[in-house]
Design a protein around this motif. Structure first.
Motif, mmCIF file in Angstrom:
data_model
loop_
_atom_site.group_PDB
_atom_site.id
_atom_site.type_symbol
_atom_site.label_atom_id
_atom_site.label_comp_id
_atom_site.label_asym_id
_atom_site.label_seq_id
_atom_site.Cartn_x
_atom_site.Cartn_y
_atom_site.Cartn_z
ATOM 1 N N GLU A 35 101.337 -49.994 -62.173
ATOM 2 C CA GLU A 35 100.684 -49.716 -60.902
ATOM 3 C C GLU A 35 101.714 -49.195 -59.904
ATOM 4 O OE1 GLU A 35 97.510 -49.905 -60.334
ATOM 5 O OE2 GLU A 35 96.922 -50.847 -62.218
ATOM 6 N N THR A 36 101.265 -48.291 -59.022
ATOM 7 C CA THR A 36 102.165 -47.756 -58.014
ATOM 8 C C THR A 36 102.473 -48.815 -56.976
ATOM 9 O OG1 THR A 36 101.331 -45.501 -58.314
ATOM 10 C CG2 THR A 36 102.475 -45.975 -56.252
ATOM 11 N N LEU A 37 103.743 -49.183 -56.888
ATOM 12 C CA LEU A 37 104.163 -50.175 -55.908
ATOM 13 C C LEU A 37 104.408 -49.524 -54.559
ATOM 14 C CD1 LEU A 37 105.280 -52.933 -54.993
ATOM 15 C CD2 LEU A 37 107.471 -52.292 -55.993
ATOM 16 N N ALA A 38 105.130 -48.431 -54.568
ATOM 17 C CA ALA A 38 105.460 -47.790 -53.293
ATOM 18 C C ALA A 38 105.850 -46.349 -53.512
ATOM 19 C CB ALA A 38 106.591 -48.537 -52.604
ATOM 20 N N GLY A 39 105.460 -45.533 -52.545
ATOM 21 C CA GLY A 39 105.909 -44.161 -52.468
ATOM 22 C C GLY A 39 106.553 -43.978 -51.116
ATOM 23 N N ALA A 40 106.745 -42.735 -50.698
ATOM 24 C CA ALA A 40 107.416 -42.468 -49.433
ATOM 25 C C ALA A 40 106.703 -43.130 -48.256
ATOM 26 C CB ALA A 40 107.507 -40.962 -49.224
ATOM 27 N N ALA A 41 105.355 -43.111 -48.256
ATOM 28 C CA ALA A 41 104.604 -43.655 -47.125
ATOM 29 C C ALA A 41 104.776 -45.168 -47.002
ATOM 30 C CB ALA A 41 103.127 -43.303 -47.267
ATOM 31 N N ARG A 42 104.709 -45.881 -48.126
ATOM 32 C CA ARG A 42 104.843 -47.340 -48.064
ATOM 33 C C ARG A 42 106.271 -47.772 -47.755
ATOM 34 N NH1 ARG A 42 100.868 -49.857 -52.819
ATOM 35 N NH2 ARG A 42 98.904 -49.364 -51.733
ATOM 36 N N ILE A 43 107.235 -47.022 -48.293
ATOM 37 C CA ILE A 43 108.626 -47.337 -47.971
ATOM 38 C C ILE A 43 108.880 -47.116 -46.486
ATOM 39 C CG2 ILE A 43 111.020 -46.627 -48.321
ATOM 40 C CD1 ILE A 43 109.933 -48.319 -50.586
ATOM 41 N N ALA A 44 108.285 -46.056 -45.928
ATOM 42 C CA ALA A 44 108.423 -45.795 -44.495
ATOM 43 C C ALA A 44 107.816 -46.928 -43.686
ATOM 44 C CB ALA A 44 107.750 -44.467 -44.138
ATOM 45 N N LEU A 45 106.712 -47.482 -44.170
ATOM 46 C CA LEU A 45 106.084 -48.608 -43.486
ATOM 47 C C LEU A 45 106.997 -49.828 -43.518
ATOM 48 C CD1 LEU A 45 103.682 -50.012 -42.120
ATOM 49 C CD2 LEU A 45 102.722 -50.415 -44.401
ATOM 50 N N LEU A 46 107.574 -50.124 -44.673
ATOM 51 C CA LEU A 46 108.499 -51.256 -44.778
ATOM 52 C C LEU A 46 109.686 -51.077 -43.831
ATOM 53 C CD1 LEU A 46 108.715 -51.947 -48.634
ATOM 54 C CD2 LEU A 46 107.513 -53.305 -46.907
ATOM 55 N N ALA A 47 110.237 -49.863 -43.809
ATOM 56 C CA ALA A 47 111.382 -49.609 -42.942
ATOM 57 C C ALA A 47 111.010 -49.785 -41.477
ATOM 58 C CB ALA A 47 111.918 -48.194 -43.189
ATOM 59 N N ALA A 48 109.810 -49.337 -41.107
ATOM 60 C CA ALA A 48 109.368 -49.468 -39.718
ATOM 61 C C ALA A 48 109.159 -50.935 -39.344
ATOM 62 C CB ALA A 48 108.076 -48.673 -39.504
ATOM 63 N N ILE A 49 108.659 -51.730 -40.288
ATOM 64 C CA ILE A 49 108.500 -53.168 -40.034
ATOM 65 C C ILE A 49 109.866 -53.806 -39.806
ATOM 66 C CG2 ILE A 49 107.831 -55.369 -41.079
ATOM 67 C CD1 ILE A 49 105.569 -53.846 -42.506
ATOM 68 N N GLY A 50 110.819 -53.407 -40.632
ATOM 69 C CA GLY A 50 112.165 -53.946 -40.469
ATOM 70 C C GLY A 50 112.790 -53.567 -39.144
ATOM 71 N N GLU A 51 112.511 -52.368 -38.661
ATOM 72 C CA GLU A 51 113.093 -51.910 -37.404
ATOM 73 C C GLU A 51 112.408 -52.499 -36.178
ATOM 74 O OE1 GLU A 51 112.744 -47.714 -37.700
ATOM 75 O OE2 GLU A 51 114.297 -47.501 -39.247
ATOM 76 N N GLY A 67 106.411 -65.977 -30.075
ATOM 77 C CA GLY A 67 105.032 -65.760 -30.491
ATOM 78 C C GLY A 67 104.900 -65.307 -31.928
ATOM 79 N N GLY A 68 105.968 -65.436 -32.708
ATOM 80 C CA GLY A 68 105.901 -65.044 -34.113
ATOM 81 C C GLY A 68 106.213 -63.575 -34.308
ATOM 82 N N GLY A 69 106.161 -63.120 -35.545
ATOM 83 C CA GLY A 69 106.453 -61.725 -35.830
ATOM 84 C C GLY A 69 106.375 -61.446 -37.311
ATOM 85 N N THR A 70 106.748 -60.213 -37.680
ATOM 86 C CA THR A 70 106.704 -59.781 -39.072
ATOM 87 C C THR A 70 108.109 -59.353 -39.479
ATOM 88 O OG1 THR A 70 104.457 -58.965 -38.700
ATOM 89 C CG2 THR A 70 105.558 -58.263 -40.707
ATOM 90 N N THR A 71 108.580 -59.871 -40.583
ATOM 91 C CA THR A 71 109.931 -59.564 -41.021
ATOM 92 C C THR A 71 109.956 -59.196 -42.502
ATOM 93 O OG1 THR A 71 110.373 -61.879 -41.525
ATOM 94 C CG2 THR A 71 110.961 -61.107 -39.315
ATOM 95 N N LEU A 72 111.050 -58.540 -42.871
ATOM 96 C CA LEU A 72 111.249 -58.186 -44.270
ATOM 97 C C LEU A 72 112.104 -59.239 -44.946
ATOM 98 C CD1 LEU A 72 112.154 -54.369 -44.043
ATOM 99 C CD2 LEU A 72 109.900 -55.392 -44.385
ATOM 100 N N THR A 73 111.836 -59.445 -46.234
ATOM 101 C CA THR A 73 112.684 -60.336 -47.015
ATOM 102 C C THR A 73 113.887 -59.532 -47.511
ATOM 103 O OG1 THR A 73 111.589 -59.804 -49.099
ATOM 104 C CG2 THR A 73 110.640 -61.604 -47.778
#
Length: 299
Positions: A38-54, A97-103
């Motif tokens: 199954e497709t885990l990630a392409g450019a769009a999903r990786i960009a989303l992960l990077a944006a969450i991290g930033e 108030g909480g947040g979203t982070t990358l592992t």
């Protein structure tokens, strides 16, 4: 890592006989990371992960990559499920108030993807530079991959189009210089976009071809109503219980270039083979009506 089909940008042949004003064809590709098929990630999903991290915010990350909040979380859930480990975690409460982070696993995944993407881009650039006349080769790949029930498939260039009251007469010039005449409707000519100088192919069923042998040695030219009369020599004869398959290598009308002689195949009775005394090397003529020719393009 997966590479999708080549870019579908229309090809512009570099062959001077097939010149066109179409846009040039280029080599392109995309990179995906997969897990369990199954497709885990392409450019769009990786960009989303990077944006969450930033940003530390799913709302801000979604806005940055052009997704809705719901679509962003659905993508995150899919990545977490497919990866088998948490990539994105959401915390609630606390002073902020909480947040979203990358592992750490997600951060490493981003680094891996960016490294692979860099190498993939270099590969595409090297491959494009290494292939001479890429557009011409890609167009040829498309032609030789064509499947049709018609045994005779001949590629050429439209040499002339003569308009008639109902139908048009189209003359197709083959690479060896031979000509095939087809009579098709106005609608077909327009629908196929046929024009002088445009590449096209002719389909002729083997059962529509008659073979003739001219024993007059030029004293009395062969007279027949069929418009297409292509001379050649028998390449081989395959005999069956009732009919025989006869392949005729057409005479080249030009000595220029390295064009391979066109071969046409006819299905005729065994009695006709005997009556015409057909065998390997026998001069013969492929005869078929202009209305028996089907024209096509690869556009």
């Amino acid at each position: 890592m997966s590479v999708p089909p080549l870019s579908s940008t229309p090809a512009a042949s570099t062959d001077p006989d097939h010149a066109s004003d179409e846009k040039p064809l280029g080599l392109a590709g995309s990179l995906w990371l997969r897990a369990d098929g199954e497709t885990l990630a392409g450019a769009a999903r990786i960009a989303l992960l990077a944006a969450i991290g930033e940003t530390g915010s799913i709302t801000a990350a979604a806005k940055a990559v052009g997704l809705s909040y719901k679509a962003a979380w659905e993508a995150v859930d899919a990545m977490n499920n497919l990866a088998g480990v948490a990539l994105v975690v959401r915390s609630t409460g606390g002073k902020g108030g909480g947040g979203t982070t990358l592992t750490p696993r997600a951060e490493r995944l981003i680094e891996t993807y960016r490294g692979l993407e860099h190498e993939h881009r270099k590969f595409i650039e090297r491959a494009s530079a290494a292939i001479d006349d890429f557009a011409g080769d890609w167009a040829m790949i498309g032609r030789i991959g064509m499947k049709t029930s018609a045994r005779n498939q001949l590629y050429g260039t439209v040499e002339s189009i003569t308009r008639g009251a109902v139908n048009d007469e189209v003359v197709l010039k083959l690479p060896g210089g031979q000509q095939i005449v087809a009579v098709v409707t106005h609608e077909s000519v327009e629908g196929l976009g046929l024009a002088v100088g445009k590449p096209a192919f002719a389909l002729v069923k083997a059962s529509w071809i008659m073979l003739a042998v001219d024993d007059s040695k030029g004293a009395t030219p062969l007279r027949i109503s069929a418009r297409n009369r292509l001379p050649g020599s028998v390449k081989h004869v395959t005999q069956g219980a009732v009919n025989s398959e006869v392949s005729l290598e057409l005479d080249s009308a030009t000595t220029a270039g390295t064009a391979s002689p066109a071969v046409m195949t006819a299905i005729i009775t065994n009695e006709s083979v005997s009556a015409l005394r057909l065998s390997e090397g026998t001069p013969a003529i492929a005869v078929f009506k202009a209305s028996s020719v089907i024209l096509g393009t690869t556009d």
